[in-house]
Design an enzyme around this catalytic site. Structure first.
Site, PDB file in Angstrom:
ATOM      1  N   GLU A 234     -50.531 -14.236 -53.573  1.00 29.50           N
ATOM      2  CA  GLU A 234     -50.654 -12.802 -53.919  1.00 29.50           C
ATOM      3  C   GLU A 234     -50.243 -12.535 -55.370  1.00 29.50           C
ATOM      4  O   GLU A 234     -49.592 -11.537 -55.658  1.00 29.50           O
ATOM      5  CB  GLU A 234     -49.793 -11.944 -52.981  1.00 29.50           C
ATOM      6  CG  GLU A 234     -50.363 -11.758 -51.591  1.00 29.50           C
ATOM      7  CD  GLU A 234     -51.595 -10.852 -51.565  1.00 29.50           C
ATOM      8  OE1 GLU A 234     -51.844 -10.127 -52.548  1.00 29.50           O
ATOM      9  OE2 GLU A 234     -52.316 -10.903 -50.559  1.00 29.50           O
TER      10      GLU A 234
HETATM   11  C1  LIG Z   1     -50.115 -21.293 -48.418  1.00 37.09           C
HETATM   12  C2  LIG Z   1     -51.058 -20.541 -49.288  1.00 37.09           C
HETATM   13  C3  LIG Z   1     -51.825 -19.529 -48.729  1.00 37.09           C
HETATM   14  C4  LIG Z   1     -52.766 -18.871 -49.519  1.00 37.09           C
HETATM   15  N1  LIG Z   1     -53.610 -17.958 -48.940  1.00 37.09           N
HETATM   16  C5  LIG Z   1     -54.660 -17.473 -49.652  1.00 37.09           C
HETATM   17  C6  LIG Z   1     -55.672 -16.693 -49.038  1.00 37.09           C
HETATM   18  O1  LIG Z   1     -55.621 -16.404 -47.841  1.00 37.09           O
HETATM   19  N2  LIG Z   1     -56.725 -16.282 -49.786  1.00 37.09           N
HETATM   20  C7  LIG Z   1     -56.827 -16.588 -51.100  1.00 37.09           C
HETATM   21  O2  LIG Z   1     -57.792 -16.183 -51.725  1.00 37.09           O
HETATM   22  N3  LIG Z   1     -55.877 -17.323 -51.732  1.00 37.09           N
HETATM   23  C8  LIG Z   1     -54.801 -17.778 -51.043  1.00 37.09           C
HETATM   24  N4  LIG Z   1     -53.849 -18.547 -51.657  1.00 37.09           N
HETATM   25  C9  LIG Z   1     -54.029 -18.889 -53.048  1.00 37.09           C
HETATM   26  C10 LIG Z   1     -52.991 -18.307 -53.982  1.00 37.09           C
HETATM   27  O3  LIG Z   1     -53.216 -16.937 -54.146  1.00 37.09           O
HETATM   28  C11 LIG Z   1     -53.054 -19.116 -55.268  1.00 37.09           C
HETATM   29  O4  LIG Z   1     -52.468 -20.371 -55.008  1.00 37.09           O
HETATM   30  C12 LIG Z   1     -52.377 -18.432 -56.427  1.00 37.09           C
HETATM   31  O5  LIG Z   1     -53.112 -17.303 -56.815  1.00 37.09           O
HETATM   32  C13 LIG Z   1     -52.202 -19.356 -57.629  1.00 37.09           C
HETATM   33  O6  LIG Z   1     -53.401 -19.992 -57.961  1.00 37.09           O
HETATM   34  P1  LIG Z   1     -53.430 -21.574 -58.184  1.00 37.09           P
HETATM   35  O7  LIG Z   1     -52.844 -22.218 -56.989  1.00 37.09           O
HETATM   36  O8  LIG Z   1     -54.782 -21.940 -58.591  1.00 37.09           O
HETATM   37  O9  LIG Z   1     -52.404 -21.810 -59.368  1.00 37.09           O
HETATM   38  P2  LIG Z   1     -52.679 -21.582 -60.968  1.00 37.09           P
HETATM   39  O10 LIG Z   1     -53.396 -20.317 -61.113  1.00 37.09           O
HETATM   40  O11 LIG Z   1     -53.318 -22.828 -61.453  1.00 37.09           O
HETATM   41  O12 LIG Z   1     -51.229 -21.474 -61.482  1.00 37.09           O
HETATM   42  C14 LIG Z   1     -50.343 -22.578 -61.711  1.00 37.09           C
HETATM   43  C15 LIG Z   1     -49.169 -22.098 -62.564  1.00 37.09           C
HETATM   44  O13 LIG Z   1     -49.639 -21.647 -63.838  1.00 37.09           O
HETATM   45  C16 LIG Z   1     -49.240 -20.313 -64.070  1.00 37.09           C
HETATM   46  N5  LIG Z   1     -50.303 -19.598 -64.768  1.00 37.09           N
HETATM   47  C17 LIG Z   1     -51.618 -19.560 -64.451  1.00 37.09           C
HETATM   48  N6  LIG Z   1     -52.283 -18.772 -65.303  1.00 37.09           N
HETATM   49  C18 LIG Z   1     -51.388 -18.301 -66.172  1.00 37.09           C
HETATM   50  C19 LIG Z   1     -51.447 -17.416 -67.281  1.00 37.09           C
HETATM   51  N7  LIG Z   1     -52.596 -16.840 -67.653  1.00 37.09           N
HETATM   52  N8  LIG Z   1     -50.303 -17.144 -67.956  1.00 37.09           N
HETATM   53  C20 LIG Z   1     -49.131 -17.682 -67.580  1.00 37.09           C
HETATM   54  N9  LIG Z   1     -49.007 -18.527 -66.546  1.00 37.09           N
HETATM   55  C21 LIG Z   1     -50.112 -18.826 -65.845  1.00 37.09           C
HETATM   56  C22 LIG Z   1     -48.976 -19.713 -62.710  1.00 37.09           C
HETATM   57  O14 LIG Z   1     -48.064 -18.611 -62.781  1.00 37.09           O
HETATM   58  C23 LIG Z   1     -48.438 -20.908 -61.940  1.00 37.09           C
HETATM   59  O15 LIG Z   1     -47.064 -21.021 -62.158  1.00 37.09           O
HETATM   60  C24 LIG Z   1     -52.869 -19.184 -50.888  1.00 37.09           C
HETATM   61  C25 LIG Z   1     -52.042 -20.169 -51.450  1.00 37.09           C
HETATM   62  C26 LIG Z   1     -51.161 -20.849 -50.663  1.00 37.09           C
HETATM   63  C27 LIG Z   1     -50.332 -21.936 -51.289  1.00 37.09           C
END
Ligand SMILES: Cc1cc2nc3c(=O)[nH]c(=O)nc-3n(C[C@H](O)[C@H](O)[C@H](O)COP(=O)(O)OP(=O)(O)OC[C@H]3O[C@@H](n4cnc5c(N)ncnc54)[C@H](O)[C@@H]3O)c2cc1C
Length: 612
Positions: A458
């Protein structure tokens, strides 16, 4: 320990939730009906959720090649939740809802989050169906939303992709019109979707007759290319199994395939999936491509999705809070019964004396009081925000608009503060247990693992912080921040009259000024790169200031109602102690956090990659 007296105090004595029944929408309700909902939810949580919290952790969902298998307890819990009517708690009577205030719905859901956060994925289903009630057509409401409210179908939110998590503008799932006459489908303009969605919670299971995916995808422009940025994103209903206009299953499987289950640190009662849309595993009408029905207008998908975000984020914050609370209660019980060590007197320890219980050691009390201050403070914040949702929907125009703007500013805190500090509470709960806390014989390690998710989904912690400092405190000329400051100042003015609280009130006044000046200093040069380099420390300081305000306001309510039931001497002393803890041990931290913000410290941002 029971949550109920704490909840009752906050809801009724502090927030005056009973007065919501004076609003036309809630006119049939009263404290009796609210209490009846809490009684039911408390009972279901006690009987169907809590006993199986460890079961769902150890019996992870698995795929047998055809189906995803979940423990029977999960089926039973979900059925009981649906039967309670909670899936449509806040909806109109006409659609089978209870027309409850959101404040009461959020409070009632706290019981489930504390008993077993991951058994139920009811919040996703409710969020999905609520979205359709706002943005869907009459047919979409009838066929999809109503069947979700009854528990016959369940819902998901498919935003993330393997390469697009925080940056949703980079989603590449593609939606193309499904042949001639695609616009005439009674279920909505019909498209074919292809792409991969990652991390989808509750994306595959046999708990319900059907799964209704809400999917963000891009409709290509006239040149056949996907439109860059979030502008190109549209929203689609993609059912796992095809349905007719009566909501009956047609017997045809839609082209949505499970590519794999994610094996998670915690929150294991809910499946988490990688889904392939439109790869041709289940062709519909002999053709690859998942059938999806457009919701709202093309290119407005993210706007529709974000409609639900405030409530979804209050839901995440509440889940984090209740996991913290579960750990607090467990460690309090443990500390009361574990004998270890002896008191230190001026002459040292007397080994001939029996050992004392660890709750008698000052350091253990510190860890318990920290948990209490974090978790009860966070619960108060979540209920306050839930109350703002009700104000936004049912108050007069000015109050409703103020509530909207306050929610904009407070939502990143409501989501992130408990995610960080109630997780810290879980860590302290493990510490109180000593070595036993590090084993699976006690529940606290699971609470920590379950809670670790909340800083990630989220909107990650970093993304929430940038939203706060980069957008929310600046929007509408900073009016949201001013509104919040006015509310904080109103509490300060009252508290300054109380000898017990005057020192705290002064400290809060200084903290508020410091947040204000640091906000200006961060943006002094108007360079986002510099301002946002320390967005997380800013959010930590902002959050601690908000929580200090909440505690001061709660303490005021506690002082004003000593004679009322539920405000027993010990409960009052506990609240005043937690407030004092927050002011003595926590609020002073903000100066360190704000220092790097106001000096636009680039220690981290400027360090070259090779120096790491
Ligand atoms: C158990 C679980 C349930 C989930 N359920 C859902 C779901 O039902 N539906 C759904 O759509 N998604 C879901 N998600 C996805 C979740 O919303 C994402 O994992 C989250 O948005 C982060 O995306 P990412 O994993 O690609 O990490 P990234 O976006 O790659 O982020 C990795 C790190 O980099 C940082 N970062 C990234 N971009 C920037 C920036 N521009 N500036 C500074 N820092 C940055 C982040 O803060 C983080 O610390 C779920 C995730 C998990 C683990």
């Amino acid at each position: 320990m029971s949550l109920r007296p704490t909840l009752d105090f906050l809801l009724y004595h502090w927030l005056g939730a009973e007065s919501l029944s004076q609003r036309e929408r809630f006119a049939d309700h009263s404290r009796e009906t609210f209490d009846a909902v809490f009684d039911t939810c408390e009972r279901i949580a006690r009987e169907k959720y809590a006993p199986f919290n460890r079961t769902v952790d150890t019996q992870e969902p698995h795929f047998d090649g055809e189906k995803v298998i979940l423990p029977q307890a999960t089926h039973d819990a979900q059925k009981a939740y649906a039967a309670s009517g909670m899936l449509s708690a806040a909806q109109d009577y006409e659609v089978g809802g209870m027309q409850l205030p959101y404040t009461v719905e959020a409070a009632a859901n706290a019981f489930f989050a504390m008993a077993s956060v991951s058994i139920g994925s009811g919040l996703l289903t409710t969020g999905n169906a609520n979205l359709l009630m706002v943005h869907g057509t009459d047919m979409q409401k009838e066929v999809f939303a109503k069947n979700e409210f009854s528990g016959r179908f369940s819902g998901t939110m498919c935003l993330s992709e393997p390469q697009a998590g925080s940056s949703l503008s980079d989603v590449t799932t593609r939606a193309v019109p499904d042949g001639d006459g695609f616009e005439a489908d009674p279920l909505g303009p019909r498209y074919r979707l292809t792409g991969n969605k990652m991390w989808i919670s509750a994306g595959e299971h046999e708990l319900t007759d059907n799964i209704i995916h809400l999917v963000l995808a891009k409709v290509p422009g006239p040149d056949g290319k996907l439109i860059a940025g979030t502008r190109g994103i549209s929203l689609f209903i993609v059912p796992k199994k095809m349905v007719d206009t009566k909501g009956e299953l047609t017997g045809v499987r839609n082209d949505v395939a499970l590519a794999g289950l994610n094996h998670k640190l915690g929150w294991r009662g809910t499946t988490n999936t990688l889904l392939n849309f439109g790869e041709g595993k289940y062709p519909v009408g002999g053709q690859a491509g998942a059938v999806g029905y457009l919701v709202g207008k093309p290119h407005e998908g993210l706007r529709c999705m974000f409609h639900m975000m405030n409530e979804a984020r209050i839901g995440v914050g509440t889940a984090a809070t209740m996991l913290g609370m579960a750990g607090y209660y467990a460690s309090l019980d443990y500390a009361k019964s574990r004998p270890q060590g002896r008191p230190v007197g001026v002459g040292g320890k007397d080994a001939s004396q029996p050992q004392i219980r660890i709750i008698e050691h000052a350091d253990v009390k510190r860890m318990l009081l920290a948990q209490k201050a974090y978790c009860e403070g966070a619960l108060a914040l979540e209920l306050y925000c839930a109350r703002l949702v009700d104000e936004h929907h049912t108050a007069d125009a000015q109050a409703a608009d103020d509530a909207r703007l306050l929610l904009e500013v407070l939502t990143p805190i409501a989501k992130s503060w408990p995610s960080e500090w109630c997780l810290e509470a879980n860590s302290l709960a493990i510490q109180v247990h000593g070595g036993y806390g590090y084993t699976r014989d006690f529940p606290v390690e699971q609470y920590w693992r379950d809670n670790r998710l909340n800083m990630i989904h989220e909107g990650t912690h970093g993304i929430q912080a940038m939203d706060l400092l980069g957008r929310k405190v600046l929007m509408e000329g900073g009016r949201g921040l001013q509104l919040l400051a006015a509310r904080i100042n109103a509490t300060i003015e009252k508290a300054i009259q109380q000898p017990e609280l005057a020192v705290h009130a002064n400290a809060l006044g200084k903290a508020l000024q410091h947040v204000g000046s640091a906000t200006k200093a961060a943006w002094a040069k108007g360079e986002p790169g510099e301002a946002l380099a320390n967005a997380v420390p800013y959010m930590q300081a902002f959050g601690h200031t908000v929580l200090a305000w909440i505690w001061l306001d709660v303490a005021l309510a506690s002082l004003s109602l000593p004679q009322l039931a539920g405000n027993s001497g010990a409960a009052h002393t506990g609240r005043m102690g937690a407030a004092r803890y927050f002011y003595h041990y926590e609020l002073p931290k903000i100066d360190a956090w704000l220092k790097v913000v106001e000096t636009r410290d680039l220690t981290c941002a400027d360090l070259p990659e090779e120096a790491f």
